[in-house]
Design an enzyme around this catalytic site. Structure first.
Site, PDB file in Angstrom:
ATOM      1  N   ARG A 175    -106.168 -39.581  34.729  1.00  0.00           N
ATOM      2  CA  ARG A 175    -105.886 -40.198  33.426  1.00  0.00           C
ATOM      3  C   ARG A 175    -106.804 -40.905  32.610  1.00  0.00           C
ATOM      4  O   ARG A 175    -106.851 -41.961  31.956  1.00  0.00           O
ATOM      5  CB  ARG A 175    -104.649 -41.195  33.371  1.00  0.00           C
ATOM      6  CG  ARG A 175    -103.289 -40.579  33.828  1.00  0.00           C
ATOM      7  CD  ARG A 175    -102.704 -39.552  32.964  1.00  0.00           C
ATOM      8  NE  ARG A 175    -101.725 -38.695  33.959  1.00  0.00           N
ATOM      9  CZ  ARG A 175    -102.083 -37.610  34.732  1.00  0.00           C
ATOM     10  NH1 ARG A 175    -103.239 -37.037  34.522  1.00  0.00           N
ATOM     11  NH2 ARG A 175    -101.437 -36.958  35.299  1.00  0.00           N
TER      12      ARG A 175
ATOM     13  N   SER B 240     -95.370 -43.491  30.143  1.00  0.00           N
ATOM     14  CA  SER B 240     -95.787 -44.553  31.152  1.00  0.00           C
ATOM     15  C   SER B 240     -96.695 -45.643  30.313  1.00  0.00           C
ATOM     16  O   SER B 240     -97.690 -45.520  29.692  1.00  0.00           O
ATOM     17  CB  SER B 240     -96.611 -43.959  32.266  1.00  0.00           C
ATOM     18  OG  SER B 240     -95.933 -42.896  32.838  1.00  0.00           O
TER      19      SER B 240
ATOM     20  N   GLU C 182    -101.708 -48.021  30.571  1.00  0.00           N
ATOM     21  CA  GLU C 182    -102.033 -46.413  30.077  1.00  0.00           C
ATOM     22  C   GLU C 182    -102.564 -46.413  28.664  1.00  0.00           C
ATOM     23  O   GLU C 182    -103.349 -45.696  28.402  1.00  0.00           O
ATOM     24  CB  GLU C 182    -101.052 -45.559  30.522  1.00  0.00           C
ATOM     25  CG  GLU C 182    -101.403 -44.236  30.408  1.00  0.00           C
ATOM     26  CD  GLU C 182    -100.700 -43.406  30.732  1.00  0.00           C
ATOM     27  OE1 GLU C 182    -100.233 -43.178  31.696  1.00  0.00           O
ATOM     28  OE2 GLU C 182    -100.039 -42.675  29.611  1.00  0.00           O
TER      29      GLU C 182
HETATM   30  C1  FAD Z   1     -92.099 -39.653  26.066  1.00  0.00           C
HETATM   31  C2  FAD Z   1     -93.352 -39.743  26.508  1.00  0.00           C
HETATM   32  C3  FAD Z   1     -93.753 -38.830  27.760  1.00  0.00           C
HETATM   33  C4  FAD Z   1     -95.032 -38.811  27.996  1.00  0.00           C
HETATM   34  N1  FAD Z   1     -95.369 -38.069  29.287  1.00  0.00           N
HETATM   35  C5  FAD Z   1     -96.723 -37.938  29.675  1.00  0.00           C
HETATM   36  C6  FAD Z   1     -97.058 -37.238  30.796  1.00  0.00           C
HETATM   37  O1  FAD Z   1     -96.104 -36.813  31.474  1.00  0.00           O
HETATM   38  N2  FAD Z   1     -98.308 -37.296  31.016  1.00  0.00           N
HETATM   39  C7  FAD Z   1     -99.445 -37.872  30.370  1.00  0.00           C
HETATM   40  O2  FAD Z   1    -100.622 -37.559  30.624  1.00  0.00           O
HETATM   41  N3  FAD Z   1     -99.184 -38.499  29.294  1.00  0.00           N
HETATM   42  C8  FAD Z   1     -97.778 -38.521  28.938  1.00  0.00           C
HETATM   43  N4  FAD Z   1     -97.459 -39.176  27.855  1.00  0.00           N
HETATM   44  C9  FAD Z   1     -98.488 -39.987  26.821  1.00  0.00           C
HETATM   45  C10 FAD Z   1     -99.072 -39.113  25.850  1.00  0.00           C
HETATM   46  O3  FAD Z   1     -98.129 -38.261  25.213  1.00  0.00           O
HETATM   47  C11 FAD Z   1    -100.394 -38.307  26.097  1.00  0.00           C
HETATM   48  O4  FAD Z   1    -101.378 -39.122  26.424  1.00  0.00           O
HETATM   49  C12 FAD Z   1    -100.821 -37.409  24.836  1.00  0.00           C
HETATM   50  O5  FAD Z   1    -101.726 -36.568  25.216  1.00  0.00           O
HETATM   51  C13 FAD Z   1    -101.180 -38.285  23.619  1.00  0.00           C
HETATM   52  O6  FAD Z   1    -101.198 -37.480  22.436  1.00  0.00           O
HETATM   53  P1  FAD Z   1    -101.005 -38.118  20.909  1.00  0.00           P
HETATM   54  O7  FAD Z   1    -101.729 -36.835  20.357  1.00  0.00           O
HETATM   55  O8  FAD Z   1    -100.134 -38.384  20.642  1.00  0.00           O
HETATM   56  O9  FAD Z   1    -102.559 -38.930  21.193  1.00  0.00           O
HETATM   57  P2  FAD Z   1    -102.542 -40.469  20.501  1.00  0.00           P
HETATM   58  O10 FAD Z   1    -101.470 -41.342  20.925  1.00  0.00           O
HETATM   59  O11 FAD Z   1    -102.434 -40.360  18.754  1.00  0.00           O
HETATM   60  O12 FAD Z   1    -103.906 -40.975  20.965  1.00  0.00           O
HETATM   61  C14 FAD Z   1    -104.137 -41.343  22.026  1.00  0.00           C
HETATM   62  C15 FAD Z   1    -105.671 -41.715  22.440  1.00  0.00           C
HETATM   63  O13 FAD Z   1    -106.258 -40.332  22.093  1.00  0.00           O
HETATM   64  C16 FAD Z   1    -107.249 -40.356  21.196  1.00  0.00           C
HETATM   65  N5  FAD Z   1    -107.335 -39.296  20.473  1.00  0.00           N
HETATM   66  C17 FAD Z   1    -106.297 -38.490  19.938  1.00  0.00           C
HETATM   67  N6  FAD Z   1    -106.656 -37.230  19.238  1.00  0.00           N
HETATM   68  C18 FAD Z   1    -108.093 -37.455  19.550  1.00  0.00           C
HETATM   69  C19 FAD Z   1    -109.102 -36.611  19.186  1.00  0.00           C
HETATM   70  N7  FAD Z   1    -108.596 -35.384  18.425  1.00  0.00           N
HETATM   71  N8  FAD Z   1    -110.265 -36.815  19.478  1.00  0.00           N
HETATM   72  C20 FAD Z   1    -110.671 -37.993  19.983  1.00  0.00           C
HETATM   73  N9  FAD Z   1    -109.714 -38.975  20.422  1.00  0.00           N
HETATM   74  C21 FAD Z   1    -108.511 -38.644  20.079  1.00  0.00           C
HETATM   75  C22 FAD Z   1    -106.655 -41.636  20.360  1.00  0.00           C
HETATM   76  O14 FAD Z   1    -107.868 -42.581  19.662  1.00  0.00           O
HETATM   77  C23 FAD Z   1    -106.154 -42.629  21.307  1.00  0.00           C
HETATM   78  O15 FAD Z   1    -107.257 -43.348  21.856  1.00  0.00           O
HETATM   79  C24 FAD Z   1     -96.166 -39.418  27.607  1.00  0.00           C
HETATM   80  C25 FAD Z   1     -95.969 -40.015  26.214  1.00  0.00           C
HETATM   81  C26 FAD Z   1     -94.594 -40.358  25.708  1.00  0.00           C
HETATM   82  C27 FAD Z   1     -94.166 -41.021  24.559  1.00  0.00           C
END
Ligand code: FAD
Length: 361
Positions: free
Chosen positions: A166, A243, A338
């Site tokens: 992670r 998480s 996280e």
């Molecule tokens: C119901 C639920 C279940 C989940 N299950 C999992 C799981 O099983 N495993 C897991 O690993 N995660 C899980 N997550 C966490 C999350 O979905 C992941 O971390 C996902 O990759 C975040 O994507 P996002 O586009 O929403 O990122 P955001 O929340 O918008 O951003 C997260 C981080 O990434 C950065 N970021 C986003 N896009 C870019 C880019 N293009 N360039 C540089 N930085 C960037 C942001 O600045 C921020 O720091 C879960 C979340 C939820 C709500």
């Protein structure tokens, strides 16, 4: 590129918490990225990058620095000459869920157990997204990114992304904006071997068995739904970040003691052994649905925090602190948050500090 000022960020996140972005630029066409660079120059600050907002906590005071929402779309599939693999290059704003579904219907294995994870593909290398036996590190080839330190577009190999559990060079850094992500997948009707007990039980197969891609994905979704880990607009536990805490590393002795208590203890690809953070939260005496702070309670399905009503970032941070302290007191194990934090606010600086301290090792 579409630029607006004083944009509420809460509706752009799954927690639904936080104040306004002073400036929010939405990028839909990759060719417009130079406009983002010009905007950042004008504003005199590197932007914060927003994907689907499923892993961030936004400060109640919002963000003074510009926020760029990646909404670029598209995936290009290319079969290797020998037919052994297919590389897929995906725009950062593409939904991960849509990509996973497309790979399954194209008969490609490597991403199927990531089904149900919200957010964009561009965010997946940031914390080496993983679930139920697969993680981005298994299939990542390279990324292209804008490097704000050098003012150039760069291509970084998977190795140079230094993906860990992670984490990666992108976590806790504003240096790079990821533009595209390239994965290498294998043509196969069968999944990678099912390594998670809960998923194997749903499928009624022994651990280590590959199954049809669609069956693997359906079983993962069943397990995820049972924990409220699939976002569903009608679900009262919907406002969460997945998480709240990383699974903490435990040493051999701790692992032995925890296994004796039936705790889920697993060894991960980095060879370190970790215990489930949600099991520790339960062990600390919390109950499903329990109110932790105003507007913040445990999910009714899983030991993670959910928001309600007009919850604030301050309340979420207080709830996370209360849970981490109770876990430390009862189990002696320190939990690390996280989600990433957008904007600075004294109320949650302790979360940031503890995440940075853990990342520094
Ligand atoms: C119901 C639920 C279940 C989940 N299950 C999992 C799981 O099983 N495993 C897991 O690993 N995660 C899980 N997550 C966490 C999350 O979905 C992941 O971390 C996902 O990759 C975040 O994507 P996002 O586009 O929403 O990122 P955001 O929340 O918008 O951003 C997260 C981080 O990434 C950065 N970021 C986003 N896009 C870019 C880019 N293009 N360039 C540089 N930085 C960037 C942001 O600045 C921020 O720091 C879960 C979340 C939820 C709500």
């Amino acid at each position: 590129m579409h630029v607006r000022t004083q944009v509420p960020l809460a509706p752009l996140t799954t927690l639904g918490i936080g104040g306004n972005a002073a400036v929010l630029a939405e990028l839909t066409d990759p060719a417009d990225f130079p406009d983002v660079v010009n905007l950042a120059r004008r504003e005199g600050a590197r932007p914060l990058v927003l994907g689907g907002g499923s892993n961030i906590l936004v400060a109640d005071a919002g963000c003074g620095v510009p926020v760029v929402r990646m909404a670029t779309q598209g995936a290009v599939f290319e079969r290797d000459d020998d037919g052994e693999a297919v590389t897929v290059t995906v725009q950062a704003g593409q939904s991960l869920q849509d990509l996973v579904e497309e790979t399954i219907s194209n008969g490609l294995t490597g991403l199927e157990t990531l089904i149900g994870i919200p957010g964009t593909v561009g965010a997946t290398p940031v914390q080496n997204v993983g679930a139920y036996g697969q993680e981005v590190a298994d299939v990542l080839v390279r990324v292209t990114a804008w490097d704000w330190a050098t003012g150039r577009e760069v291509t970084l190999s998977a190795e140079n992304c230094r993906l860990g559990h992670r984490t990666s060079i992108f976590k806790h850094s504003t240096r790079w904006t990821l533009l595209t992500v390239t994965f290498r997948l294998r043509p196969s009707e069968l999944s990678t071997p099912i390594t998670y007990g809960m998923v194997a039980r749903v499928l009624d197969v022994p651990k280590g068995t590959p199954v049809l891609l669609a069956e693997a994905a359906a079983a993962v979704l069943t397990v995820r739904r049972s924990k409220g880990m699939v976002l569903d607009p009608g679900d009262s536990d919907n406002r969460n970040v997945g998480s709240v805490f990383l699974s903490p590393v435990v040493d051999e002795k701790e692992a032995e003691n925890l296994r004796a208590e039936q705790a889920p203890v697993n060894t991960f690809p980095d060879s370190l052994t970790r215990v489930s953070a949600s099991w520790l939260v339960k062990a600390a005496g919390f109950t499903l649905g329990q109110a932790i702070a105003p507007g913040i309670r445990m999910s009714t399905k899983h030991f993670t925090l959910v928001a309600e009503g007009h919850a604030t970032a301050r309340e979420f941070a207080e709830a996370a602190r209360a849970v981490a302290e109770a876990v430390k007191e009862t189990t002696g194990i320190q939990l690390t948050p996280e989600p990433d934090l957008f904007g600075d606010e004294p109320a949650y600086l302790h979360l940031k500090q503890s995440a940075l301290a853990a990342a520094a090792g």
